[in-house]
Write an enzyme that holds these catalytic residues in place. Structure first.
Site, PDB file in Angstrom:
ATOM      1  N   ARG A 103      10.813 -13.357  16.930  1.00  0.00           N
ATOM      2  CA  ARG A 103      11.755 -12.232  17.016  1.00  0.00           C
ATOM      3  C   ARG A 103      11.451 -11.098  16.041  1.00  0.00           C
ATOM      4  NH1 ARG A 103      17.263 -15.140  16.398  1.00  0.00           N
ATOM      5  NH2 ARG A 103      15.994 -16.953  15.851  1.00  0.00           N
ATOM      6  N   LYS A 142      -4.001  12.305 -14.860  1.00  0.00           N
ATOM      7  CA  LYS A 142      -4.700  11.060 -14.554  1.00  0.00           C
ATOM      8  C   LYS A 142      -5.578  10.668 -15.728  1.00  0.00           C
ATOM      9  CE  LYS A 142      -8.695  10.489 -13.327  1.00  0.00           C
ATOM     10  NZ  LYS A 142     -10.067  10.423 -12.812  1.00  0.00           N
ATOM     11  N   ASN A 174     -13.009  17.943 -13.766  1.00  0.00           N
ATOM     12  CA  ASN A 174     -13.575  16.717 -14.326  1.00  0.00           C
ATOM     13  C   ASN A 174     -14.655  16.111 -13.447  1.00  0.00           C
ATOM     14  OD1 ASN A 174     -11.559  16.199 -12.408  1.00  0.00           O
ATOM     15  ND2 ASN A 174     -11.217  14.142 -13.219  1.00  0.00           N
TER      16      ASN A 174
END
Ligand code: UD1
Ligand code: CA
Length: 453
Positions: free
Chosen positions: A15, A349, A384
Protein backbone atom coordinates in the site's frame (compact mmCIF):
# COMPACT_ATOMS: atom_id res chain seq x y z
CA UNK A 1 15.76 -12.86 32.84
CA UNK A 2 17.60 -12.67 29.52
CA UNK A 3 15.76 -11.20 26.57
CA UNK A 4 16.18 -11.90 22.88
CA UNK A 5 14.34 -9.71 20.41
CA UNK A 6 12.85 -10.65 17.05
CA UNK A 7 11.89 -7.79 14.74
CA UNK A 8 9.45 -8.66 11.94
CA UNK A 9 10.43 -6.79 8.81
CA UNK A 10 9.79 -9.12 5.88
CA UNK A 11 6.50 -7.69 4.62
CA UNK A 12 6.21 -5.90 1.31
CA UNK A 13 4.16 -2.86 2.16
CA UNK A 14 2.17 -2.93 -1.08
CA UNK A 15 0.00 0.00 0.00
CA UNK A 16 3.02 2.32 0.12
CA UNK A 17 3.21 2.07 -3.69
CA UNK A 18 6.95 2.52 -3.57
CA UNK A 19 10.13 0.96 -4.94
CA UNK A 20 11.51 1.12 -1.42
CA UNK A 21 10.76 -1.76 0.98
CA UNK A 22 8.36 -0.51 3.65
CA UNK A 23 10.77 -0.67 6.60
CA UNK A 24 13.20 1.57 4.68
CA UNK A 25 10.67 4.39 4.28
CA UNK A 26 12.00 7.42 6.12
CA UNK A 27 10.67 8.72 9.41
CA UNK A 28 12.45 11.89 10.51
CA UNK A 29 14.94 11.21 7.73
CA UNK A 30 15.86 7.67 8.87
CA UNK A 31 14.50 4.24 7.91
CA UNK A 32 11.56 3.05 10.02
CA UNK A 33 13.57 -0.03 10.95
CA UNK A 34 16.44 2.06 12.37
CA UNK A 35 14.09 3.60 14.91
CA UNK A 36 12.97 0.14 16.05
CA UNK A 37 16.56 -1.14 16.22
CA UNK A 38 17.61 1.84 18.39
CA UNK A 39 14.85 1.07 20.90
CA UNK A 40 15.57 -2.66 20.75
CA UNK A 41 19.27 -2.15 21.45
CA UNK A 42 18.48 0.11 24.40
CA UNK A 43 17.04 -3.03 26.07
CA UNK A 44 20.44 -4.71 25.71
CA UNK A 45 19.09 -8.04 24.41
CA UNK A 46 21.18 -11.22 24.20
CA UNK A 47 20.25 -11.57 20.53
CA UNK A 48 18.63 -9.04 18.18
CA UNK A 49 17.28 -10.87 15.14
CA UNK A 50 15.64 -9.15 12.19
CA UNK A 51 13.38 -11.25 9.99
CA UNK A 52 13.62 -9.80 6.51
CA UNK A 53 12.35 -10.94 3.13
CA UNK A 54 10.90 -8.36 0.79
CA UNK A 55 13.77 -6.24 -0.55
CA UNK A 56 16.10 -8.31 1.66
CA UNK A 57 19.40 -7.07 0.22
CA UNK A 58 18.46 -3.41 0.41
CA UNK A 59 17.09 -3.76 3.93
CA UNK A 60 20.17 -5.58 5.18
CA UNK A 61 22.63 -3.22 3.50
CA UNK A 62 20.87 -0.11 4.75
CA UNK A 63 20.23 -1.16 8.33
CA UNK A 64 23.09 -3.51 9.16
CA UNK A 65 24.87 -2.65 12.40
CA UNK A 66 26.80 -4.31 15.21
CA UNK A 67 24.67 -6.54 17.38
CA UNK A 68 22.04 -7.31 14.70
CA UNK A 69 21.66 -10.71 13.04
CA UNK A 70 19.62 -11.19 9.90
CA UNK A 71 17.18 -14.04 9.32
CA UNK A 72 15.74 -14.54 5.85
CA UNK A 73 12.05 -15.34 5.45
CA UNK A 74 12.00 -16.14 1.74
CA UNK A 75 8.22 -16.43 1.54
CA UNK A 76 5.94 -14.38 3.77
CA UNK A 77 3.61 -17.02 5.14
CA UNK A 78 2.43 -15.08 8.18
CA UNK A 79 3.61 -13.54 11.43
CA UNK A 80 3.83 -16.94 13.18
CA UNK A 81 5.94 -18.35 10.34
CA UNK A 82 8.15 -15.23 10.48
CA UNK A 83 8.91 -15.59 14.20
CA UNK A 84 9.52 -19.31 13.72
CA UNK A 85 12.31 -18.56 11.20
CA UNK A 86 14.32 -16.81 13.92
CA UNK A 87 13.59 -19.14 16.85
CA UNK A 88 16.46 -21.60 16.18
CA UNK A 89 18.81 -18.67 17.02
CA UNK A 90 17.16 -18.04 20.40
CA UNK A 91 18.17 -19.91 23.58
CA UNK A 92 15.38 -21.89 25.25
CA UNK A 93 15.83 -20.09 28.57
CA UNK A 94 15.40 -16.59 27.07
CA UNK A 95 12.30 -14.46 27.02
CA UNK A 96 11.54 -13.63 23.40
CA UNK A 97 10.17 -10.19 22.60
CA UNK A 98 8.51 -9.65 19.21
CA UNK A 99 8.63 -6.17 17.64
CA UNK A 100 7.47 -4.92 14.23
CA UNK A 101 9.72 -3.07 11.82
CA UNK A 102 6.78 -0.91 10.79
CA UNK A 103 5.84 0.19 14.34
CA UNK A 104 8.65 2.70 14.90
CA UNK A 105 7.47 4.87 17.78
CA UNK A 106 7.37 2.20 20.47
CA UNK A 107 9.18 3.36 23.60
CA UNK A 108 11.45 1.67 26.06
CA UNK A 109 8.94 2.43 28.86
CA UNK A 110 6.19 0.35 27.24
CA UNK A 111 8.58 -2.48 26.43
CA UNK A 112 9.89 -2.53 30.00
CA UNK A 113 6.30 -2.85 31.22
CA UNK A 114 5.64 -5.63 28.73
CA UNK A 115 8.74 -7.53 29.84
CA UNK A 116 7.88 -7.03 33.51
CA UNK A 117 4.57 -8.81 32.81
CA UNK A 118 6.33 -11.78 31.19
CA UNK A 119 7.75 -14.85 32.96
CA UNK A 120 7.99 -18.63 32.60
CA UNK A 121 4.29 -18.86 33.44
CA UNK A 122 2.96 -15.66 31.87
CA UNK A 123 2.81 -14.22 28.37
CA UNK A 124 2.86 -10.44 27.98
CA UNK A 125 0.68 -8.90 25.28
CA UNK A 126 0.68 -5.20 24.41
CA UNK A 127 -2.87 -4.05 23.69
CA UNK A 128 -4.74 -0.79 23.21
CA UNK A 129 -8.34 0.35 22.92
CA UNK A 130 -9.10 2.10 19.66
CA UNK A 131 -12.20 4.04 18.61
CA UNK A 132 -11.82 2.47 15.20
CA UNK A 133 -10.42 -1.05 15.62
CA UNK A 134 -11.11 -2.09 11.99
CA UNK A 135 -8.41 -4.29 10.49
CA UNK A 136 -6.76 -5.29 13.76
CA UNK A 137 -6.84 -8.54 15.69
CA UNK A 138 -9.37 -8.29 18.56
CA UNK A 139 -8.65 -9.34 22.15
CA UNK A 140 -11.23 -11.83 23.46
CA UNK A 141 -11.57 -11.93 27.24
CA UNK A 142 -13.64 -14.34 29.36
CA UNK A 143 -16.24 -13.29 31.93
CA UNK A 144 -13.49 -12.80 34.54
CA UNK A 145 -11.75 -10.44 32.14
CA UNK A 146 -8.89 -12.83 31.39
CA UNK A 147 -7.50 -12.88 27.86
CA UNK A 148 -8.48 -16.11 26.08
CA UNK A 149 -7.53 -15.65 22.46
CA UNK A 150 -7.11 -13.22 19.58
CA UNK A 151 -9.32 -13.23 16.54
CA UNK A 152 -8.11 -11.56 13.35
CA UNK A 153 -10.47 -9.00 11.82
CA UNK A 154 -10.98 -11.09 8.70
CA UNK A 155 -11.91 -14.16 10.76
CA UNK A 156 -14.09 -12.31 13.29
CA UNK A 157 -17.86 -12.37 13.65
CA UNK A 158 -19.78 -9.08 13.62
CA UNK A 159 -20.06 -9.26 17.40
CA UNK A 160 -16.31 -9.81 17.81
CA UNK A 161 -15.66 -6.88 15.49
CA UNK A 162 -17.43 -4.61 18.02
CA UNK A 163 -14.57 -5.23 20.49
CA UNK A 164 -12.37 -2.16 20.70
CA UNK A 165 -9.38 -3.68 22.49
CA UNK A 166 -6.90 -4.72 19.82
CA UNK A 167 -3.65 -6.63 19.47
CA UNK A 168 -0.76 -4.25 18.79
CA UNK A 169 1.22 -7.28 17.61
CA UNK A 170 3.98 -6.74 20.17
CA UNK A 171 4.31 -9.54 22.71
CA UNK A 172 6.78 -11.40 24.91
CA UNK A 173 6.88 -15.06 25.96
CA UNK A 174 9.30 -17.72 27.24
CA UNK A 175 11.28 -19.00 24.25
CA UNK A 176 11.08 -22.74 24.88
CA UNK A 177 7.28 -22.65 25.00
CA UNK A 178 7.11 -20.28 22.05
CA UNK A 179 9.07 -22.77 19.94
CA UNK A 180 6.62 -25.52 20.82
CA UNK A 181 3.52 -23.42 20.09
CA UNK A 182 4.90 -22.22 16.77
CA UNK A 183 5.44 -25.83 15.67
CA UNK A 184 1.74 -26.55 16.12
CA UNK A 185 0.41 -23.55 14.18
CA UNK A 186 -1.68 -24.16 11.09
CA UNK A 187 -2.91 -21.87 8.35
CA UNK A 188 -6.58 -22.80 8.27
CA UNK A 189 -7.97 -19.26 8.42
CA UNK A 190 -9.35 -16.51 6.22
CA UNK A 191 -5.89 -15.41 5.02
CA UNK A 192 -4.26 -18.86 4.72
CA UNK A 193 -1.42 -17.61 6.98
CA UNK A 194 0.40 -18.93 10.03
CA UNK A 195 -0.85 -16.47 12.64
CA UNK A 196 1.41 -15.62 15.57
CA UNK A 197 -1.78 -14.62 17.38
CA UNK A 198 -2.91 -18.26 17.59
CA UNK A 199 -0.30 -18.91 20.29
CA UNK A 200 -2.47 -16.98 22.74
CA UNK A 201 -5.19 -19.65 22.84
CA UNK A 202 -2.51 -22.37 22.96
CA UNK A 203 -0.81 -20.83 25.98
CA UNK A 204 -4.14 -20.35 27.78
CA UNK A 205 -4.99 -24.01 27.14
CA UNK A 206 -1.75 -24.93 28.94
CA UNK A 207 -2.70 -22.86 31.97
CA UNK A 208 -0.47 -19.86 31.22
CA UNK A 209 -1.78 -16.45 32.12
CA UNK A 210 -1.84 -13.89 29.30
CA UNK A 211 -1.19 -10.46 30.79
CA UNK A 212 -2.51 -7.58 28.74
CA UNK A 213 -0.30 -4.51 29.08
CA UNK A 214 -1.86 -1.28 27.89
CA UNK A 215 0.33 0.75 25.53
CA UNK A 216 1.09 4.24 26.91
CA UNK A 217 -0.27 6.00 23.85
CA UNK A 218 -1.72 5.26 20.43
CA UNK A 219 1.39 6.85 18.87
CA UNK A 220 3.64 4.15 20.30
CA UNK A 221 1.81 1.35 18.57
CA UNK A 222 0.94 3.25 15.40
CA UNK A 223 1.67 0.85 12.53
CA UNK A 224 2.59 2.12 9.08
CA UNK A 225 1.06 0.57 5.99
CA UNK A 226 0.47 3.55 3.70
CA UNK A 227 1.69 7.08 3.02
CA UNK A 228 -0.95 8.68 5.15
CA UNK A 229 0.01 6.57 8.17
CA UNK A 230 3.64 7.48 7.45
CA UNK A 231 2.80 11.19 7.50
CA UNK A 232 0.80 10.67 10.70
CA UNK A 233 3.84 8.99 12.28
CA UNK A 234 5.99 11.94 11.27
CA UNK A 235 3.55 14.28 13.02
CA UNK A 236 3.54 12.10 16.15
CA UNK A 237 7.32 12.00 16.16
CA UNK A 238 7.47 15.78 15.73
CA UNK A 239 5.01 16.27 18.59
CA UNK A 240 7.10 14.03 20.86
CA UNK A 241 10.33 15.88 20.05
CA UNK A 242 8.70 19.29 20.39
CA UNK A 243 7.22 18.42 23.79
CA UNK A 244 10.61 17.22 25.03
CA UNK A 245 12.29 20.45 23.86
CA UNK A 246 9.66 22.65 25.49
CA UNK A 247 10.07 20.74 28.74
CA UNK A 248 13.78 21.56 28.56
CA UNK A 249 12.88 25.24 28.26
CA UNK A 250 13.13 25.80 24.51
CA UNK A 251 10.71 28.42 23.17
CA UNK A 252 9.06 26.99 20.07
CA UNK A 253 6.82 29.50 18.34
CA UNK A 254 4.75 26.60 17.00
CA UNK A 255 5.51 23.03 18.10
CA UNK A 256 3.66 21.73 15.03
CA UNK A 257 6.06 23.50 12.70
CA UNK A 258 9.51 22.19 13.59
CA UNK A 259 11.23 19.13 12.19
CA UNK A 260 14.08 17.35 13.90
CA UNK A 261 15.66 14.71 11.70
CA UNK A 262 18.53 13.84 13.97
CA UNK A 263 19.69 15.09 17.36
CA UNK A 264 19.07 18.61 18.56
CA UNK A 265 20.45 19.79 21.88
CA UNK A 266 19.64 23.24 23.21
CA UNK A 267 20.78 25.47 26.06
CA UNK A 268 18.52 27.79 28.02
CA UNK A 269 16.20 30.33 26.39
CA UNK A 270 16.72 29.14 22.87
CA UNK A 271 14.00 30.43 20.57
CA UNK A 272 13.00 28.65 17.37
CA UNK A 273 10.55 30.27 14.97
CA UNK A 274 8.30 28.33 12.57
CA UNK A 275 9.29 25.88 9.83
CA UNK A 276 12.83 25.25 10.93
CA UNK A 277 14.35 21.91 9.89
CA UNK A 278 17.17 20.41 11.95
CA UNK A 279 19.16 17.55 10.46
CA UNK A 280 22.06 15.50 11.80
CA UNK A 281 23.62 16.74 15.01
CA UNK A 282 22.79 20.33 15.91
CA UNK A 283 23.80 22.09 19.12
CA UNK A 284 22.38 25.51 20.06
CA UNK A 285 23.89 27.29 23.07
CA UNK A 286 21.99 29.54 25.54
CA UNK A 287 20.03 32.41 24.05
CA UNK A 288 20.33 31.37 20.40
CA UNK A 289 17.47 32.55 18.19
CA UNK A 290 16.58 30.89 14.90
CA UNK A 291 14.27 32.77 12.55
CA UNK A 292 11.56 31.20 10.40
CA UNK A 293 12.24 28.80 7.49
CA UNK A 294 15.84 27.91 8.22
CA UNK A 295 17.58 24.58 7.61
CA UNK A 296 20.45 23.59 9.94
CA UNK A 297 22.38 20.38 9.31
CA UNK A 298 25.29 19.32 11.56
CA UNK A 299 25.84 22.73 13.09
CA UNK A 300 26.99 24.13 16.43
CA UNK A 301 25.89 27.63 17.34
CA UNK A 302 27.40 29.68 20.21
CA UNK A 303 25.62 31.75 22.87
CA UNK A 304 23.26 34.54 21.83
CA UNK A 305 23.84 34.13 18.12
CA UNK A 306 20.89 35.06 15.92
CA UNK A 307 20.15 33.24 12.69
CA UNK A 308 17.59 35.11 10.64
CA UNK A 309 14.92 33.85 8.28
CA UNK A 310 15.58 31.60 5.27
CA UNK A 311 19.17 30.73 6.13
CA UNK A 312 20.61 27.38 5.05
CA UNK A 313 23.51 26.17 7.17
CA UNK A 314 25.41 22.92 6.79
CA UNK A 315 28.44 21.46 8.62
CA UNK A 316 29.33 24.81 10.16
CA UNK A 317 30.65 25.93 13.50
CA UNK A 318 29.36 29.34 14.57
CA UNK A 319 30.66 31.31 17.57
CA UNK A 320 28.97 33.53 20.16
CA UNK A 321 26.94 36.66 19.42
CA UNK A 322 27.08 36.26 15.66
CA UNK A 323 24.40 37.53 13.32
CA UNK A 324 23.60 35.33 10.33
CA UNK A 325 21.12 36.00 7.52
CA UNK A 326 18.42 36.55 6.51
CA UNK A 327 19.05 34.47 3.37
CA UNK A 328 22.57 33.36 4.30
CA UNK A 329 24.10 30.13 3.09
CA UNK A 330 26.89 28.54 5.09
CA UNK A 331 28.28 25.46 3.37
CA UNK A 332 30.49 22.73 4.86
CA UNK A 333 33.64 23.90 6.57
CA UNK A 334 32.37 27.35 7.52
CA UNK A 335 34.07 28.27 10.77
CA UNK A 336 32.84 31.50 12.32
CA UNK A 337 34.38 32.89 15.50
CA UNK A 338 32.55 35.26 17.88
CA UNK A 339 30.79 38.48 16.81
CA UNK A 340 30.87 37.64 13.12
CA UNK A 341 28.21 39.09 10.79
CA UNK A 342 27.07 37.31 7.66
CA UNK A 343 24.27 39.08 5.87
CA UNK A 344 21.81 38.44 3.07
CA UNK A 345 22.72 36.50 -0.07
CA UNK A 346 26.16 35.62 1.24
CA UNK A 347 27.60 32.17 0.56
CA UNK A 348 30.51 30.84 2.59
CA UNK A 349 32.34 27.57 2.03
CA UNK A 350 35.38 25.98 3.72
CA UNK A 351 36.51 29.29 5.25
CA UNK A 352 37.38 30.66 8.67
CA UNK A 353 36.12 34.06 9.71
CA UNK A 354 37.93 35.48 12.75
CA UNK A 355 36.29 37.50 15.52
CA UNK A 356 34.29 40.52 14.45
CA UNK A 357 34.58 39.93 10.69
CA UNK A 358 31.69 41.31 8.60
CA UNK A 359 30.42 40.02 5.27
CA UNK A 360 27.12 41.75 4.94
CA UNK A 361 25.77 41.54 1.40
CA UNK A 362 25.82 39.49 -1.80
CA UNK A 363 29.22 37.85 -1.46
CA UNK A 364 30.96 34.52 -2.09
CA UNK A 365 33.74 33.48 0.27
CA UNK A 366 35.27 30.08 -0.57
CA UNK A 367 38.54 28.48 0.59
CA UNK A 368 39.46 31.61 2.50
CA UNK A 369 40.80 32.74 5.79
CA UNK A 370 39.39 36.07 6.94
CA UNK A 371 41.10 37.94 9.81
CA UNK A 372 39.66 39.82 12.80
CA UNK A 373 37.32 42.76 12.14
CA UNK A 374 37.87 42.49 8.39
CA UNK A 375 35.09 44.25 6.48
CA UNK A 376 34.09 42.74 3.18
CA UNK A 377 32.02 45.00 0.92
CA UNK A 378 28.95 44.02 -1.04
CA UNK A 379 29.41 41.83 -4.08
CA UNK A 380 32.93 40.63 -3.25
CA UNK A 381 33.97 37.30 -4.70
CA UNK A 382 36.87 35.02 -3.90
CA UNK A 383 37.76 33.51 -7.29
CA UNK A 384 38.91 30.25 -5.75
CA UNK A 385 38.61 27.95 -8.76
CA UNK A 386 40.70 28.16 -11.93
CA UNK A 387 38.66 25.49 -13.68
CA UNK A 388 40.93 22.71 -12.45
CA UNK A 389 42.21 23.47 -8.96
CA UNK A 390 40.96 25.33 -5.90
CA UNK A 391 43.17 28.00 -4.29
CA UNK A 392 43.11 29.85 -0.99
CA UNK A 393 42.53 33.50 -0.26
CA UNK A 394 44.02 34.99 2.91
CA UNK A 395 42.79 38.31 4.24
CA UNK A 396 44.70 39.49 7.31
CA UNK A 397 43.28 41.27 10.38
CA UNK A 398 41.79 44.70 9.91
CA UNK A 399 41.74 44.67 6.11
CA UNK A 400 38.96 46.48 4.24
CA UNK A 401 37.72 45.04 0.96
CA UNK A 402 35.73 47.53 -1.13
CA UNK A 403 32.52 46.53 -2.85
CA UNK A 404 32.52 44.38 -5.94
CA UNK A 405 36.13 43.25 -5.62
CA UNK A 406 37.31 39.99 -7.20
CA UNK A 407 40.09 38.30 -5.26
CA UNK A 408 41.83 35.89 -7.64
CA UNK A 409 43.30 33.10 -5.54
CA UNK A 410 45.89 32.20 -4.48
CA UNK A 411 46.17 35.67 -3.06
CA UNK A 412 46.87 37.42 0.26
CA UNK A 413 45.63 40.81 1.42
CA UNK A 414 47.87 42.17 4.20
CA UNK A 415 47.05 43.51 7.67
CA UNK A 416 44.99 46.71 7.61
CA UNK A 417 45.29 46.82 3.82
CA UNK A 418 42.54 48.37 1.70
CA UNK A 419 41.22 47.13 -1.61
CA UNK A 420 39.41 49.72 -3.68
CA UNK A 421 35.88 49.00 -4.88
CA UNK A 422 35.62 47.21 -8.19
CA UNK A 423 39.22 45.94 -8.16
CA UNK A 424 40.39 42.63 -9.53
CA UNK A 425 43.19 41.58 -7.18
CA UNK A 426 45.50 38.91 -8.55
CA UNK A 427 48.71 39.84 -6.71
CA UNK A 428 49.33 39.96 -2.96
CA UNK A 429 48.59 43.29 -1.27
CA UNK A 430 51.08 44.48 1.38
CA UNK A 431 50.22 45.39 4.97
CA UNK A 432 48.65 48.88 5.31
CA UNK A 433 48.67 49.39 1.50
CA UNK A 434 45.82 50.45 -0.81
CA UNK A 435 45.35 48.36 -3.95
CA UNK A 436 43.08 49.59 -6.75
CA UNK A 437 42.93 48.13 -10.24
CA UNK A 438 39.98 49.95 -11.78
CA UNK A 439 40.39 52.38 -14.69
CA UNK A 440 40.62 56.06 -13.73
CA UNK A 441 37.43 58.02 -14.10
CA UNK A 442 37.46 60.63 -16.88
CA UNK A 443 34.93 63.41 -17.34
CA UNK A 444 33.67 65.38 -20.34
CA UNK A 445 31.89 68.52 -19.25
CA UNK A 446 28.50 69.56 -20.75
CA UNK A 447 28.06 66.25 -22.55
CA UNK A 448 25.42 66.43 -25.29
CA UNK A 449 23.25 63.27 -25.37
CA UNK A 450 22.33 61.91 -28.84
CA UNK A 451 18.83 62.85 -30.05
CA UNK A 452 16.37 60.65 -31.97
CA UNK A 453 16.66 61.00 -35.76
C1 UD1 B 1 -0.97 -8.30 12.74
C2 UD1 B 1 -1.67 -9.18 13.79
C3 UD1 B 1 -2.92 -8.44 14.30
C4 UD1 B 1 -2.54 -7.09 14.85
C5 UD1 B 1 -1.77 -6.29 13.79
C6 UD1 B 1 -1.22 -5.03 14.41
C7 UD1 B 1 -1.25 -11.49 13.19
C8 UD1 B 1 -1.79 -12.70 12.56
N1 UD1 B 1 -2.02 -10.41 13.20
O1 UD1 B 1 -1.87 -8.20 11.65
O2 UD1 B 1 -3.53 -9.20 15.32
O3 UD1 B 1 -3.70 -6.38 15.24
O4 UD1 B 1 -0.64 -7.02 13.31
O5 UD1 B 1 -0.65 -4.23 13.42
O6 UD1 B 1 -0.15 -11.50 13.69
N2 UD1 B 1 5.50 -9.95 8.63
C9 UD1 B 1 6.61 -10.69 8.30
N3 UD1 B 1 6.44 -11.89 7.67
C10 UD1 B 1 5.20 -12.38 7.36
C11 UD1 B 1 4.08 -11.60 7.72
C12 UD1 B 1 4.26 -10.40 8.35
O7 UD1 B 1 7.75 -10.29 8.54
O8 UD1 B 1 5.14 -13.48 6.81
C13 UD1 B 1 5.70 -8.65 9.30
C14 UD1 B 1 5.19 -7.48 8.48
O9 UD1 B 1 6.21 -6.95 7.67
C15 UD1 B 1 4.78 -6.49 9.58
C16 UD1 B 1 4.32 -7.40 10.71
O10 UD1 B 1 4.92 -8.64 10.48
O11 UD1 B 1 5.85 -5.72 10.03
C17 UD1 B 1 2.82 -7.52 10.78
O12 UD1 B 1 2.36 -8.10 9.59
P1 UD1 B 1 1.01 -7.67 8.92
O13 UD1 B 1 0.79 -8.50 7.73
O14 UD1 B 1 0.98 -6.20 8.76
O15 UD1 B 1 -0.02 -8.12 10.04
P2 UD1 B 1 -1.50 -7.63 10.19
O16 UD1 B 1 -2.33 -8.37 9.22
O17 UD1 B 1 -1.54 -6.18 10.19
CA1 CA C 1 0.04 -4.26 9.65
Amino acid sequence: MTVSIIVLAAGQGTRMRSQLPKVLQPLAGRPLLDHVLDTAQALDPRRLLVVHGHGADAVRETCDRDGVDWVLQAEQLGTGHAVDQAMPEVSDEDIVLVLYGDVPLITRTSLDALLAATSDSTLGLLTIELDDPAGYGRILRNTQGRIERIVEHKDATDKERDIREINTGLLAAPAEKMKRWLRSLDNRNAQGEYYLTDIIAMSVAEGMEVVGVAAQSAAEVHGINDRSQLAAAEAMYRERQAQALMQQGVHLLDPARIDIRGELSCGLDVQVDVNVVFEGKVTLADGVRIGPNCVLRDVTVGKNTVIDAFSHIESADIGKSCSIGPYARLRPGSLLKDDVKVGNFVEIKKSELARGAKVNHLTYIGDASIGEVVNIGAGTITCNYDGVNKHRTVIEDGAFIGSNASLVAPVRVGRNATVGAGSVISKDVGDDALAVTRARQSEIADWQRPTKK
